[in-house]
Design an enzyme around this catalytic site. Structure first.
Site, PDB file in Angstrom:
ATOM      1  N   TYR A   1      -5.379   6.584  -9.022  1.00  9.41           N
ATOM      2  CA  TYR A   1      -6.576   5.819  -8.693  1.00  9.41           C
ATOM      3  C   TYR A   1      -7.790   6.365  -9.446  1.00  9.41           C
ATOM      4  O   TYR A   1      -8.687   5.602  -9.834  1.00  9.41           O
ATOM      5  CB  TYR A   1      -6.840   5.859  -7.183  1.00  9.41           C
ATOM      6  CG  TYR A   1      -5.895   5.009  -6.389  1.00  9.41           C
ATOM      7  CD1 TYR A   1      -6.202   3.696  -6.058  1.00  9.41           C
ATOM      8  CD2 TYR A   1      -4.663   5.517  -5.957  1.00  9.41           C
ATOM      9  CE1 TYR A   1      -5.333   2.906  -5.325  1.00  9.41           C
ATOM     10  CE2 TYR A   1      -3.780   4.734  -5.229  1.00  9.41           C
ATOM     11  CZ  TYR A   1      -4.121   3.434  -4.922  1.00  9.41           C
ATOM     12  OH  TYR A   1      -3.251   2.658  -4.204  1.00  9.41           O
TER      13      TYR A   1
ATOM     14  N   CYS B   1       0.816  -1.213   0.000  1.00 16.12           N
ATOM     15  CA  CYS B   1       0.000   0.000   0.000  1.00 16.12           C
ATOM     16  C   CYS B   1       0.851   1.264   0.000  1.00 16.12           C
ATOM     17  O   CYS B   1       1.709   1.434   0.879  1.00 16.12           O
ATOM     18  CB  CYS B   1      -0.903  -0.021   1.230  1.00 16.12           C
ATOM     19  SG  CYS B   1      -1.827   1.500   1.484  1.00 16.12           S
TER      20      CYS B   1
END
Length: 338
Positions: free
Chosen positions: A175, A44
């Site tokens: 994203y 992450c």
């Protein structure tokens, strides 16, 4: 689990647990060695910021770290890397357990990084942006000798401004490309992303670091996106105008940071690729993880020393990683070099 936005444009849920761990304990949680555990996944980018900052500041001996596996399901991150599938300090199988211990029925994202109170087993915060700033400002009494000042007072306004635009267009921008549910939303995000990368290239052409002449919080936040660009965002998220390795200034800048102790030695490319390609099945239905790209370029000379700058300011680089926190060599460019 669906990630692509059904409404077209991806909007990140930014409702985080805003409780802070401070030197004066004003939120009920005081900085205290050994009391808390930082839970991360090396996959992450938001969690990787905390991993880098913790290492640069030398907080390993006062803030332990639990590492979740690279994949998760609807019920959250799991400790499948640990013997028996349980975190050895918290004794839990899933990070969700720490969230529910404090907030039964917690209905928001079970995200990393998260800091858990070891005494109670309850999550304290998952506010990733504030976590790293507090490591710099609230945990100062426990910084290692020679630790850099990643958030110097005289540069905070500029760091904050750079962080705002980099988050909107780059950190979250990739994203917004990858999780866009429509062509228009995708192309809008794509345009913003590469316009900002061009802006960053211009800014960094004559400056070794983003703000001032030393590494700051701004560099950490940009690095964790750049290091994932070619392995994941270029193909998986369709951020494909150019690869990072085809953007000369940013590629050299990223290699400079990667080769700085505290940055590249925390990166696990295997975990990064497995997370995105295995978890995002609505983007990659087969779950096939690409074999590439070639990682050897990360170790090539970058030439950024010619711009001057002092990576750690008046301080020095961190010492070697502990055996338990060392990334497996087969997950790094060293495996290719060998």
């Amino acid at each position: 689990m669906a990630y692509v936005s059904s409404s077209g444009e991806f909007t990140r849920d930014q409702r985080y647990i805003a409780t802070r761990i401070t030197a004066d304990g004003r939120d009920g949680f005081v900085v205290e060695p050994g009391r808390y555990r930082l839970v991360v996944s090396r996959a992450c980018p938001w969690a990787s910021r905390a991993v880098v900052v913790r290492r640069l500041l030398g907080l390993e001996t006062v803030l332990s770290m639990g590492i979740a596996g690279p994949t998760h399901d609807e019920r959250s991150w799991t400790f499948d890397l640990d013997p028996g599938g349980r975190d050895p300090v918290l004794g839990i199988e899933r990070l969700q357990e720490a969230y529910f211990a404090r907030f039964p029925g917690y209905d928001r994202g079970i995200t990393v990084p998260a800091i858990v109170d070891v005494r109670t087993g309850q999550v304290v915060t998952n506010d990733y942006a504030q976590i790293t700033l507090d490591m710099s400002t609230q945990w100062r009494a426990y910084h290692r000798p020679g630790a850099p000042d990643l958030y110097p007072e005289d540069l905070r306004a500029e760091i904050d401004q750079v962080n705002r635009v980099v988050f909107a267009d780059v950190n979250n921008g990739v994203y917004r490309c990858g999780f866009a549910g429509g062509q228009e939303a995708y192309e809008k995000a794509y345009g913003r992303l590469f316009a900002r990368l061009d802006w960053l290239s211009e800014r960094l052409a004559a400056s070794r670091y983003l703000v001032g002449d030393t590494i700051t919080e701004a560099d950490v936040r940009l690095f964790t996106t750049l290091v994932r660009f070619d392995p994941v965002y270029h193909g998986h998220f369709k951020c494909n105008r150019e690869k990072l390795s085809e953007m000369p200034v940013l590629w050299a800048y990223a290699r400079d940071l990667f080769q700085t102790p505290g940055f590249g030695d925390t990166v696990d490319f295997d975990h990064i690729k497995r997370h995105y390609y295995e978890v995002h099945r609505d983007i990659n239905p087969t779950g096939i993880v690409p074999a590439g790209p070639d990682l050897s370029g990360w170790l090539t000379p970058h030439g950024r020393e010619a711009l001057g700058g002092r990576p750690f300011g008046e301080g020095c680089e961190p010492g070697p990683l502990s055996e338990t926190e060392t990334v497996p060599v087969e997950h790094t460019p060293l495996a290719v070099a060998a």
